[in-house]
Design an enzyme around this catalytic site. Structure first.
Site, PDB file in Angstrom:
ATOM      1  N   ASP A 150       0.825  -1.214   0.000  1.00 18.32           N
ATOM      2  CA  ASP A 150       0.000   0.000   0.000  1.00 18.32           C
ATOM      3  C   ASP A 150       0.861   1.268   0.000  1.00 18.32           C
ATOM      4  OD1 ASP A 150      -2.406   1.361   0.091  1.00 18.32           O
ATOM      5  OD2 ASP A 150      -3.194   0.235   1.790  1.00 18.32           O
ATOM      6  N   ASP A 205      -9.955   3.709  -3.481  1.00 21.13           N
ATOM      7  CA  ASP A 205     -10.691   2.516  -3.027  1.00 21.13           C
ATOM      8  C   ASP A 205     -12.101   2.430  -3.620  1.00 21.13           C
ATOM      9  OD1 ASP A 205      -8.441   2.181  -1.577  1.00 21.13           O
ATOM     10  OD2 ASP A 205      -9.427   2.049   0.379  1.00 21.13           O
TER      11      ASP A 205
HETATM   12  C1  GLA Z   1      -5.932   1.381   1.455  1.00 22.11           C
HETATM   13  C2  GLA Z   1      -6.094   0.382   0.304  1.00 22.11           C
HETATM   14  C3  GLA Z   1      -7.224  -0.576   0.638  1.00 22.11           C
HETATM   15  C4  GLA Z   1      -6.904  -1.314   1.935  1.00 22.11           C
HETATM   16  C5  GLA Z   1      -6.667  -0.310   3.051  1.00 22.11           C
HETATM   17  C6  GLA Z   1      -6.121  -0.971   4.312  1.00 22.11           C
HETATM   18  O1  GLA Z   1      -7.032   2.210   1.561  1.00 22.11           O
HETATM   19  O2  GLA Z   1      -6.340   1.061  -0.900  1.00 22.11           O
HETATM   20  O3  GLA Z   1      -7.424  -1.497  -0.425  1.00 22.11           O
HETATM   21  O4  GLA Z   1      -5.779  -2.114   1.730  1.00 22.11           O
HETATM   22  O5  GLA Z   1      -5.721   0.684   2.675  1.00 22.11           O
HETATM   23  O6  GLA Z   1      -5.883  -0.080   5.335  1.00 22.11           O
END
Ligand code: GLA
Length: 406
Positions: A150, A205
């Site tokens: 990430d 996301d």
């Molecule tokens: C980010 C990523 C998500 C998930 C969260 C976890 O937002 O884009 O897919 O992995 O972190 O904290």
């Protein structure tokens, strides 16, 4: 002559040192399950075992879902103060991680974990910054097969360098591990990550919203259709071993069954990784059937790995096409509006030219057999126009095959 040989050897050497990632790890888009979309950090040993069991019993493993990935929240808040190693949360995983990895492997599945290029993960657990080689060795020692990496808490860090470093660390650790870059498309990873990892997120996301956003005040989660719109122009960067990732699936997480079908169909058309994100232990029959539709999956997993695209839009009817191996095509009709749409599609008037892959769908030149992927019916061809009524937020997904002379 000697100079020529030397020159060729030099080029070969340079290609080898720049050929950094493991070859052949994701020749078709990766398929699996990830904990984040449903469970966030509420994950545990029993959850992993339960999900692994259902991956097998629901037919998902047979359909191709291989990777079981634990997202953020699997670690304790601190690294081991003697070794500096990451520590699985002892409350969530009282027997540690290795036993779980073994459990999942024994089911014929593969195991994935999550971390972050920054100092801390997005949920505040220890990040990998400065520990890349140590963490890679740790994952290899656990027998991990997939790493999602990430991009939170990365102020002042260069994305290309950070992901390159982790990729090299994984290679050095010696265990083939699919490397999933999760940097949300901020630094255009499609332009530089082909040799760094197997997939890269192209957007922020996802949320289980069909055609809008989920507003959290300071940030927004993007719905399915806006994510699809954002893929425009990216198909030239994807192919076997390196995929655009429009984020994990929200099938079974609250949209209508038809909307879930649209979502799944489009992920297949986009040659996107198919990483389910619902609670498999409680899924309905309808959700299960969507996730294991093998005809849809075969469009996603087509070995040529050509990403599909939006061919045309007419009054909220969107037509997506995807060239497939053996000159087949997949075609999706999608009703994005709130009212039913009557489709009258004359194949002979719709000559699709894909200049990127040099493919043409020309029903005038030769007719195609038509197979409906969701109703699982055939018996038609492109000699006559395609007519159907499509309800709101629904999709018709077809496979067109050559083999009928025109
Ligand atoms: C980010 C990523 C998500 C998930 C969260 C976890 O937002 O884009 O897919 O992995 O972190 O904290």
């Amino acid at each position: 002559m000697k100079i020529k040989v030397f020159f060729i050897a030099f080029i070969f050497f340079c290609t080898k040192i720049s050929a950094q990632k493991f070859e052949g790890l994701a020749l078709t888009p990766p398929m699996g399950w990830n904990s984040w979309n449903t469970f966030q950090t509420n994950i545990s040993d029993s959850l992993v075992r339960g999900i692994a069991d259902v991956l097998v019993s629901s037919g998902m493993k047979d359909a191709g879902y291989t990777y079981l990935v634990l997202d953020d929240g699997w670690m304790a808040m601190e690294r081991d103060n003697v070794t500096g190693n990451l520590v699985p949360d002892p409350k969530k995983f009282p027997d540690g991680m290795k036993v779980l990895v073994d459990y999942v492997h024994a089911k014929g599945l593969k195991f994935g974990l999550y971390n972050c290029a920054g100092t801390k993960t997005c949920a505040g657990y220890p990040g990998t910054r400065g520990y890349e080689y140590q963490d890679a060795r740790f994952y290899a020692s656990l027998g991990i097969d997939y790493l999602k990496f990430d991009w939170c808490n990365t102020e002042g860090i260069n994305a290309k360098e950070a992901y390159n470093t982790m990729s090299k660390a994984l290679k050095t650790a010696g265990r083939p591990i699919v490397f999933s870059l999760c940097e949300w498309g901020d630094n255009k990873p499609w332009e530089w990550a082909e040799n760094v990892g197997e997939l890269w997120r192209t957007t922020g996301d996802i949320s289980a919203v069909f055609d809008g956003y989920l507003d959290h005040g300071t940030w927004k989660q993007t719905g399915v259709m806006p994510i699809v719109d954002l893929q425009k122009g990216l198909r030239k960067y994807a192919g076997p071993g390196h995929w655009n990732d429009p984020d994990m699936l929200e099938v079974g997480n609250g949209m209508s069954v038809d909307e879930d079908k649209v979502h799944f169909s489009l992920w297949c058309m986009l040659a996107a990784p198919l990483i389910a994100g619902n609670d498999l232990r409680k899924m309905s029959k309808a959700t299960n059937e969507i996730l294991i539709n093998k005809e849809a999956i075969s469009i996603n997993q087509d070995k040529a790995g050509m990403e599909g695209f939006l061919y045309k839009t007419k009054d909220s009817l969107e037509v997506y096409v995807k060239p497939l191996s053996n000159d087949d095509w997949a075609v999706c009709f999608l009703n994005r509006s709130h009212r039913p749409i009557q489709i009258n599609y004359n194949w002979n008037d719709e000559i699709v030219t894909d200049t990127l892959f040099n493919k043409t769908m020309n029903a005038k030149e030769h007719a195609y057999k038509i197979r409906n992927v969701w109703t699982k019916s055939g018996n038609t061809d492109t000699k006559k126009p395609f007519a159907a009524t499509l309800s709101s937020h629904d999709v018709i997904m077809l496979r067109l095959s050559v083999g009928i002379s025109g």
